[in-house]
Write an enzyme that holds these catalytic residues in place. Structure first.
Site, PDB file in Angstrom:
ATOM      1  N   LYS A 151      -9.237  11.657  -6.670  1.00  0.00           N
ATOM      2  CA  LYS A 151      -7.953  11.519  -7.340  1.00  0.00           C
ATOM      3  C   LYS A 151      -8.136  10.596  -8.541  1.00  0.00           C
ATOM      4  O   LYS A 151      -9.089   9.801  -8.501  1.00  0.00           O
ATOM      5  CB  LYS A 151      -6.875  11.001  -6.381  1.00  0.00           C
ATOM      6  CG  LYS A 151      -7.116   9.554  -5.873  1.00  0.00           C
ATOM      7  CD  LYS A 151      -6.472   8.487  -6.681  1.00  0.00           C
ATOM      8  CE  LYS A 151      -7.367   7.516  -7.292  1.00  0.00           C
ATOM      9  NZ  LYS A 151      -6.966   6.497  -8.136  1.00  0.00           N
ATOM     10  N   HIS A 243      -2.439   6.917  -3.905  1.00  0.00           N
ATOM     11  CA  HIS A 243      -2.585   5.890  -2.859  1.00  0.00           C
ATOM     12  C   HIS A 243      -1.244   5.457  -2.257  1.00  0.00           C
ATOM     13  O   HIS A 243      -1.051   5.479  -1.051  1.00  0.00           O
ATOM     14  CB  HIS A 243      -3.276   4.639  -3.404  1.00  0.00           C
ATOM     15  CG  HIS A 243      -4.664   4.866  -3.940  1.00  0.00           C
ATOM     16  ND1 HIS A 243      -5.504   5.842  -3.472  1.00  0.00           N
ATOM     17  CD2 HIS A 243      -5.373   4.210  -4.904  1.00  0.00           C
ATOM     18  CE1 HIS A 243      -6.666   5.780  -4.114  1.00  0.00           C
ATOM     19  NE2 HIS A 243      -6.608   4.806  -4.991  1.00  0.00           N
ATOM     20  N   LYS A 341      -2.890  -4.999 -11.398  1.00  0.00           N
ATOM     21  CA  LYS A 341      -4.222  -5.587 -11.510  1.00  0.00           C
ATOM     22  C   LYS A 341      -4.094  -7.027 -11.994  1.00  0.00           C
ATOM     23  O   LYS A 341      -3.074  -7.402 -12.558  1.00  0.00           O
ATOM     24  CB  LYS A 341      -5.077  -4.794 -12.504  1.00  0.00           C
ATOM     25  CG  LYS A 341      -5.431  -3.398 -11.979  1.00  0.00           C
ATOM     26  CD  LYS A 341      -6.584  -2.804 -12.769  1.00  0.00           C
ATOM     27  CE  LYS A 341      -6.950  -1.423 -12.289  1.00  0.00           C
ATOM     28  NZ  LYS A 341      -7.566  -1.375 -10.956  1.00  0.00           N
TER      29      LYS A 341
END
Ligand code: BG6
Length: 481
Positions: A151, A243, A341
């Site tokens: 993915k 996810h 992040k």
């Protein structure tokens, strides 16, 4: 104990790349260490870089030594005897023919060999690689074949359909394995199995009791040298498109006894998620980008100054999204998903917040809550209340917790998924309909984020994310847990 049940040839396209180094070679090494590989197998790296078998073996050995804590030299060197390299361009059918010949030679007279092609290559090389695997005879008739793609497949629904058409022009659906490595994580699968094995928990998980569900995937790492990929993709496609939606599906999918129904049942749950109606997309999504700050004790640069990031890039490194489910058990429960992040810590958590006690209105206390922590300090925490001493009913929090450590036959995600692919178990891989359903959720939101009118909030590296994320969830009467 799960082990490869037949000889195989594993071709890794993009063998000189980052994913191969940090995930695939260590995963193969673990399988060798844990004696899960058959006597007959070959690992063939394919990439544009010119290398000999010997140089590639060194490349694999260096990666394993860098990313695995303690390496057993004997196991590593015997695994390296099965490692080979074929240099080639992704758009040159001649090179794929050479690869096919190499595979024939390596397989010799071995019977029942399954061939696996693992695409760890940039999206731009996808189509030509797929076409050439077929045109070059890499997936010959007399071999069972698996084409494994990571993915996110495509950039949006329409580019996914294009890639899928190429996949299907060449392979049968039963040969296509779309990999989301989160579905190979024991702790992520456990989000489903905890419900399965504990009717007590399962009974708590319904809309009449729940106030909200929050799924957070926070990462302390930044780009890790992947600017070329990430800057064109951004957090929503990178982390949410598969996810986070998959985690939400594992929490909400129907429980099934037959493990062969996991995939279809998970798909049902994915299909039930939808974007709540809103007059403006800013009501259901927000985005952020990290600025400079301190991460892991070091000063780090802002995203926009990272090497390889396009000047003036508005790519989000953080996002929060509001989803709902049409499942009758979950109707009306808001799902808040967020990921970023360069945040303070690495943690993946499902937090289920329950409704207030109907008889405790206005009294001190915190809401009941169930946390399933999938990564970081994996564990389960049930937040309850207990009475403080005195004739007035006052309460203090009581937290029941236990670490969720994998025991038994634990394999790292890519090792487990590779074994399942070799053995032909597709249950924990995605199929086209699942990917399509995810893109249907993400596409309109991404389109809004790509437009100039979507604000991009800055946050300091090493922080808990943009302040605007708190304001975003507060509008719904909730706070991040
Ligand atoms: C990948 C993303 O799929 O997952 C990365 O492309 C991200 O950007 C990674 O860092 C996170 O995976 P894990 O296993 O470290 O949680």
């Amino acid at each position: 104990m799960l082990a490869a049940n037949r000889p195989f040839s594993f071709v890794l396209f993009g063998a000189s790349g980052h994913l191969a180094k940090i995930k695939i070679f260590p995963a193969l090494y673990f399988l060798a260490l844990k004696k899960r590989l058959p006597a007959d197998y070959s690992i063939v790296g394919y990439a544009r870089t010119a290398m000999t078998d010997g140089q590639f073996r060194k490349h694999v050995a260096d990666a394993v030594k860098e990313y695995v804590l303690e390496v057993n030299e004997k196991v590593l060197s015997s695994m390296l005897e099965h490692v080979f390299y074929q240099p080639g361009q992704y758009d040159a059918v001649e090179d794929f023919k050479k690869l096919a010949t190499k595979l024939e030679t390596l397989e010799g007279s071995a019977k029942d060999v399954v061939r696996l092609a693992y695409l760890s290559i940039p999206p731009t090389a996808f189509e030509s690689t797929l076409r050439n695997i077929c045109a070059g005879g890499v997936n010959e008739e007399h071999h069972d074949f698996r084409c494994i793609v990571e993915k996110p497949v495509g950039h949006d629904l329409s580019s996914f359909e294009e890639i899928n058409a190429v996949l299907l022009s060449c392979f049968k659906p039963s040969e296509v394995y779309i990999l989301d490595h989160y579905l190979g994580k024991e702790a992520v699968r456990n989000a489903y199995y905890l419900r399965h094995a504990n009717p007590v928990i399962e009974r708590l998980l319904k809309n009449t009791l729940i106030s909200s569900v929050q799924i957070t995937a926070s990462e302390s790492a930044g780009l890790e040298g992947r600017a070329g990929y990430f800057d064109a993709v951004g957090t929503l496609r990178d982390m949410f498109q598969s996810h986070l939606i998959q985690i939400a599906a594992l929490l909400t999918m129907r429980l099934v006894n037959d493990t062969n129904e996991i995939k279809t049942t998970r798909l049902d749950a994915v299909k039930k998620f939808y974007l709540p109606p809103a007059t403006d997309f800013s009501e259901i999504v927000m985005q952020g980008q990290y600025g400079e700050g301190v991460s892991g004790g070091k000063n780090v640069v802002a995203y926009k100054d990272e090497e390889g990031v396009v000047k003036g890039s508005r790519t989000p490194t953080f996002a929060a999204l509001h989803l709902m489910s049409r499942s009758s058990r979950w109707e009306g429960v808001p799902f808040f998903l967020r990921s970023g992040k360069r945040l303070k810590e690495k943690e993946t958590r499902i937090a289920v917040e329950f409704q207030d006690s109907p008889t405790l209105v206005g009294k001190e206390g915190t809401r009941n809550r169930l946390d399933i922590i999938l990564q970081g300090e994996a564990g389960m925490k049930l937040f309850l209340q207990t009475k403080l001493g005195g004739s007035e009913p006052k309460f203090r929090p009581l937290v029941m917790e236990d670490p969720l450590v994998c025991m038994g036959d634990c394999l790292v995600e890519h090792s487990l998924l590779l074994l399942e692919a070799i053995n032909g178990n597709q249950q924990w891989f995605l199929d086209a309909e699942e990917v399509r359903s995810c893109w249907r959720i993400i596409d309109p939101v991404q389109k809004y984020l790509d437009s100039k009118k979507a604000p991009l909030s800055l946050y300091a590296s090493g922080s808990k994310g943009p302040a605007e994320a708190d304001a975003f969830i507060a509008k719904f009467g909730h706070a991040w847990l």
